[in-house]
Scaffold this motif. Sequence first.
Motif, mmCIF file in Angstrom:
data_model
loop_
_atom_site.group_PDB
_atom_site.id
_atom_site.type_symbol
_atom_site.label_atom_id
_atom_site.label_comp_id
_atom_site.label_asym_id
_atom_site.label_seq_id
_atom_site.Cartn_x
_atom_site.Cartn_y
_atom_site.Cartn_z
ATOM 1 N N PHE A 1 25.703 -19.393 -6.354
ATOM 2 C CA PHE A 1 24.182 -19.636 -6.366
ATOM 3 C C PHE A 1 23.737 -18.290 -6.953
ATOM 4 N N ARG A 2 22.536 -18.556 -7.296
ATOM 5 C CA ARG A 2 21.628 -17.617 -7.899
ATOM 6 C C ARG A 2 20.471 -17.025 -6.981
ATOM 7 N N THR A 3 20.577 -15.462 -7.160
ATOM 8 C CA THR A 3 19.539 -15.132 -6.436
ATOM 9 C C THR A 3 18.599 -13.745 -6.858
ATOM 10 N N ALA A 4 18.047 -12.845 -6.401
ATOM 11 C CA ALA A 4 17.241 -11.940 -7.068
ATOM 12 C C ALA A 4 18.273 -10.571 -7.045
ATOM 13 N N GLU A 5 18.052 -10.047 -8.253
ATOM 14 C CA GLU A 5 18.778 -8.783 -8.265
ATOM 15 C C GLU A 5 17.999 -7.727 -7.537
ATOM 16 N N HIS A 6 18.512 -6.744 -7.118
ATOM 17 C CA HIS A 6 18.276 -5.553 -6.151
ATOM 18 C C HIS A 6 17.749 -6.103 -5.062
ATOM 19 N N GLU B 1 22.327 -5.470 -3.084
ATOM 20 C CA GLU B 1 22.813 -3.931 -2.463
ATOM 21 C C GLU B 1 23.977 -3.896 -1.726
ATOM 22 N N ASP B 2 23.981 -5.107 -0.728
ATOM 23 C CA ASP B 2 25.259 -4.947 0.242
ATOM 24 C C ASP B 2 26.569 -5.168 -0.717
ATOM 25 N N LEU B 3 26.301 -5.960 -1.787
ATOM 26 C CA LEU B 3 27.546 -6.455 -2.299
ATOM 27 C C LEU B 3 27.990 -5.455 -3.134
ATOM 28 N N ARG B 4 27.201 -4.257 -3.345
ATOM 29 C CA ARG B 4 27.642 -3.079 -4.206
ATOM 30 C C ARG B 4 28.316 -1.961 -3.189
ATOM 31 N N THR B 5 29.551 -2.116 -2.560
ATOM 32 C CA THR B 5 30.070 -1.243 -1.574
ATOM 33 C C THR B 5 30.377 0.011 -2.444
ATOM 34 N N GLY B 6 31.141 -0.324 -3.627
ATOM 35 C CA GLY B 6 31.531 1.031 -4.418
ATOM 36 C C GLY B 6 32.890 0.786 -4.135
#
Length: 92
Positions: free
Chosen positions: A3-8, A13-18
């Motif tokens: 699915f598509r969703t909004a950036e930021h 942010e949660d998916l960018r765990t690092g």
Amino acid sequence: ILFRTAEHSTLDEDLRTGIEGADYEVAFEIDDIDMGGEMGWSVLIQGPAHHVTGPEREEAFRACVEPWAPGSRELLVRIVPSRITGRRINHS
């Protein structure tokens, strides 16, 4: 599930765990109700979510994966289901 969703957004942010290869477990629910027919259904999908990048992202955009919500939805997210549950709702 793609699915598509909004950036930021919060999900972005949660998916960018690092953490390389880290899984972020999510639940995705979709429902529909037919008021005239007095019935409906609900499906819940659980599993790890990941940003879709590279050639897979371009392929998804070419396949016309369209968001139904208004606004910019340029982030693609894939959920790999580990659990799927659902139910039909009927008027008794």
